[in-house]
Design an enzyme around this catalytic site. Sequence first.
Site, mmCIF file in Angstrom:
data_model
loop_
_atom_site.group_PDB
_atom_site.id
_atom_site.type_symbol
_atom_site.label_atom_id
_atom_site.label_comp_id
_atom_site.label_asym_id
_atom_site.label_seq_id
_atom_site.Cartn_x
_atom_site.Cartn_y
_atom_site.Cartn_z
ATOM 1 N N GLY A 298 0.830 -1.199 0.000
ATOM 2 C CA GLY A 298 0.000 0.000 0.000
ATOM 3 C C GLY A 298 0.859 1.240 0.000
ATOM 4 O O GLY A 298 2.023 1.216 0.400
ATOM 5 N N GLN A 299 0.284 2.337 -0.482
ATOM 6 C CA GLN A 299 0.980 3.610 -0.434
ATOM 7 C C GLN A 299 -0.029 4.733 -0.517
ATOM 8 O O GLN A 299 -1.128 4.578 -1.046
ATOM 9 C CB GLN A 299 2.019 3.736 -1.549
ATOM 10 C CG GLN A 299 1.469 3.751 -2.961
ATOM 11 C CD GLN A 299 2.582 3.800 -3.986
ATOM 12 O OE1 GLN A 299 3.342 2.859 -4.151
ATOM 13 N NE2 GLN A 299 2.694 4.923 -4.664
ATOM 14 N N GLY A 300 0.336 5.872 0.031
ATOM 15 C CA GLY A 300 -0.555 7.026 0.046
ATOM 16 C C GLY A 300 0.214 8.278 0.407
ATOM 17 O O GLY A 300 1.435 8.341 0.270
ATOM 18 N N PHE A 302 1.032 9.488 3.186
ATOM 19 C CA PHE A 302 1.970 9.405 4.300
ATOM 20 C C PHE A 302 3.198 8.568 3.964
ATOM 21 O O PHE A 302 4.171 8.602 4.696
ATOM 22 C CB PHE A 302 1.276 8.812 5.529
ATOM 23 C CG PHE A 302 0.191 9.690 6.076
ATOM 24 C CD1 PHE A 302 0.478 10.971 6.521
ATOM 25 C CD2 PHE A 302 -1.115 9.246 6.144
ATOM 26 C CE1 PHE A 302 -0.513 11.790 7.029
ATOM 27 C CE2 PHE A 302 -2.118 10.055 6.647
ATOM 28 C CZ PHE A 302 -1.818 11.342 7.093
ATOM 29 N N GLY A 303 3.172 7.810 2.893
ATOM 30 C CA GLY A 303 4.330 7.008 2.539
ATOM 31 C C GLY A 303 3.943 5.632 2.034
ATOM 32 O O GLY A 303 2.768 5.338 1.800
ATOM 33 N N LYS A 304 4.942 4.780 1.874
ATOM 34 C CA LYS A 304 4.734 3.426 1.385
ATOM 35 C C LYS A 304 4.698 2.435 2.538
ATOM 36 O O LYS A 304 5.348 2.647 3.566
ATOM 37 C CB LYS A 304 5.855 3.027 0.422
ATOM 38 C CG LYS A 304 5.888 3.834 -0.868
ATOM 39 C CD LYS A 304 7.016 3.360 -1.760
ATOM 40 C CE LYS A 304 7.044 4.151 -3.061
ATOM 41 N NZ LYS A 304 8.149 3.716 -3.946
ATOM 42 N N VAL A 305 3.939 1.363 2.339
ATOM 43 C CA VAL A 305 3.838 0.301 3.337
ATOM 44 C C VAL A 305 4.371 -0.989 2.721
ATOM 45 O O VAL A 305 3.932 -1.392 1.632
ATOM 46 C CB VAL A 305 2.386 0.097 3.811
ATOM 47 C CG1 VAL A 305 2.339 -0.952 4.920
ATOM 48 C CG2 VAL A 305 1.787 1.408 4.295
ATOM 49 N N LYS A 319 5.700 0.865 7.610
ATOM 50 C CA LYS A 319 5.327 2.118 6.952
ATOM 51 C C LYS A 319 6.513 3.071 6.972
ATOM 52 O O LYS A 319 6.970 3.500 8.031
ATOM 53 C CB LYS A 319 4.120 2.772 7.625
ATOM 54 C CG LYS A 319 3.742 4.111 6.977
ATOM 55 C CD LYS A 319 2.494 4.701 7.603
ATOM 56 C CE LYS A 319 1.250 3.984 7.146
ATOM 57 N NZ LYS A 319 0.945 4.232 5.731
ATOM 58 N N ASP A 417 -7.917 11.372 7.147
ATOM 59 C CA ASP A 417 -7.900 10.668 5.854
ATOM 60 C C ASP A 417 -8.688 9.377 5.962
ATOM 61 O O ASP A 417 -8.205 8.301 5.626
ATOM 62 C CB ASP A 417 -6.462 10.395 5.415
ATOM 63 C CG ASP A 417 -6.388 9.982 3.940
ATOM 64 O OD1 ASP A 417 -7.371 10.216 3.210
ATOM 65 O OD2 ASP A 417 -5.356 9.424 3.521
#
Length: 612
Positions: A298-300, A302-305, A319, A417
């Site tokens: 996942g990513q958004g 706030f950053g990548k997971v 994260k 969010d």
Amino acid sequence: MRRPLKLFIYCLLLFSLLTLSFSSNQPDVEGEALIELLASLNNSDGKITDWNDFFVSPCFGWSHVTCRNESVISLSLASSGFSGTLSPAITKLKFLVSLELQNNSLSGVLPDYLGTMMHLQNLNLANNNFNGSIPISWGQLSNLKHLVLSANHLTGPIPDSMANLEGLVHLDLSSNNFSGKIPIELFSVPTFNFTATHLNCGSNLEEPCASGSHPAVSTNISRLRVVMAFSSCAAFVLLMTLACFAHRYHIAHKSKPDEFVDVAGEDDCIISFAQLKRFSWRALQIATDNFCESNIIGQGGFGKVYRGVLSDNTNVAVKRLADYNAGGEAAFLREVQLISVAVHRNLLRLIGFCTTSTERILVYPYMKNLSVAYHLRDLKPGEKSLDWPTRKRVAFGTAHGLEYLHEHCNPKIIHRDLKAANILLDDNFEAVLGDFGLAKLVDTELTHVTTQVRGTMGHIAPEYLSTGKSSEKTDVFGYGITLLELVTGQRAIDLTRLEEEEDVLLLDHIKKLLRENRLEDIVDSNLKSYERNEVENIVHVALLCTQSSPEDRPGMAEVVKMLQGIGLAERWAEWEQLEDVRNHEFSLLSRQYFWTRDSSVDQEAIQLSTAR
């Protein structure tokens, strides 16, 4: 005649909100640059479909793009099937910090104009077909920390200007056709890799370099270890002697012993993390296979997971914050402590964290059932969608988690969010709310009123989008949109609806269907069985939560009660009365608009007739 006016007013409102929220001097320059960049990359596989001119700014919902202060700071375009070249348009992204284009089939020489991008910290072009040599101009990238060029067709020597990159912490030039000597300064980079090249390690060494330390340096280190071992023994004897004298002195004077604390950090001694674990960078690097792209789950914003496996075989989600607050480690640790004390069955538990001079990382349990968004829209063939009882449990569980953040945390935590993608599912498919509390870790002003808009378009409350001020009522709005996602399975914004109607926003679309009493068209087509009255109740709660005025929205404690049927009928009756008033005012506005327009046309006709 109402539909064209509604579309006009909707577009006008959207433009106004965008003007307020994305008020950079030239809001379209970066969007145009990205469109030009995508064209040169040759997006033949169609991996990116949502970069278009409909939105004023790429910060308005474009995938693979991360923004800060309305400017693009990160492009994550790895493994996208690109086969073109890198356009000079990239230089129009003046504040770009990270560019990831690895695992594509890009060709051409390494562009020297990248040397003008002074904010660049992370550049990854590995596993492409680039040729030529490393441009001398890249030695001007004073902020560069990570440079990965492995597995290309690069040739020539490493330019001496690369020695100017004093901030490098990771350099990988392996699997290329480089030749010549390596500037000795590059051996001071903490992590380097020169394997599978024709590079020589130094003037007296003709064998290719291996990943790790310089051989001559290794020899010196071995000698140094002998000296240090001897010194350590001597120091130990001296220390024991001093200890004996100190003990005798203490017995003689019966003094109270001093108390010592670990002084690793200025504020560490006053921050308690209970069961929170502090991980080393190396441990997380190993757990995620060096933060491999294939481990991204996942990513958004706030950053990548990344999915990872710790040394004890524990599965974790790592994260990596993309844009952490530069206020220092102590400020970061305080916010981590606040997140760690928020413990609730419907909140994702924080396991630990990691800090370095350039990184801020959070570690969570891995949720094998992934997110609610995945089960609503991204299922693989053969996988079943969420049934109605599970969706209802998700609605209740998310509400309980938010109520805890708003009402039982001190200070209260605003999520900012809230969406289906940030609601995870545990082994029993119970809702677990993630990404809460991260806003303060990345915002530049740690105040109770924040002015940097973070979130996902379609989920952002109107007052937050227009003023930048968030509160628990902005979370309530996001929760209402999330309820509509659960019921419909659709996204908050869907441009395909433009083909049939003007309601791009899911909220407007649902209101229209509700007015037409078309509940069966609201419900997700994947739901084969559901309770009609329960769906109606959740839709009603959603619309109460998404009222334009934050004062009209209920708090999460009241939302929980309404989900249980307590007070919902009364609040819904009030909403319907207000909606009738709004529709009446809209009708008057429509008449006034068309009367004014027709009058203007008549006046123009009279003037033309008189002129003749």
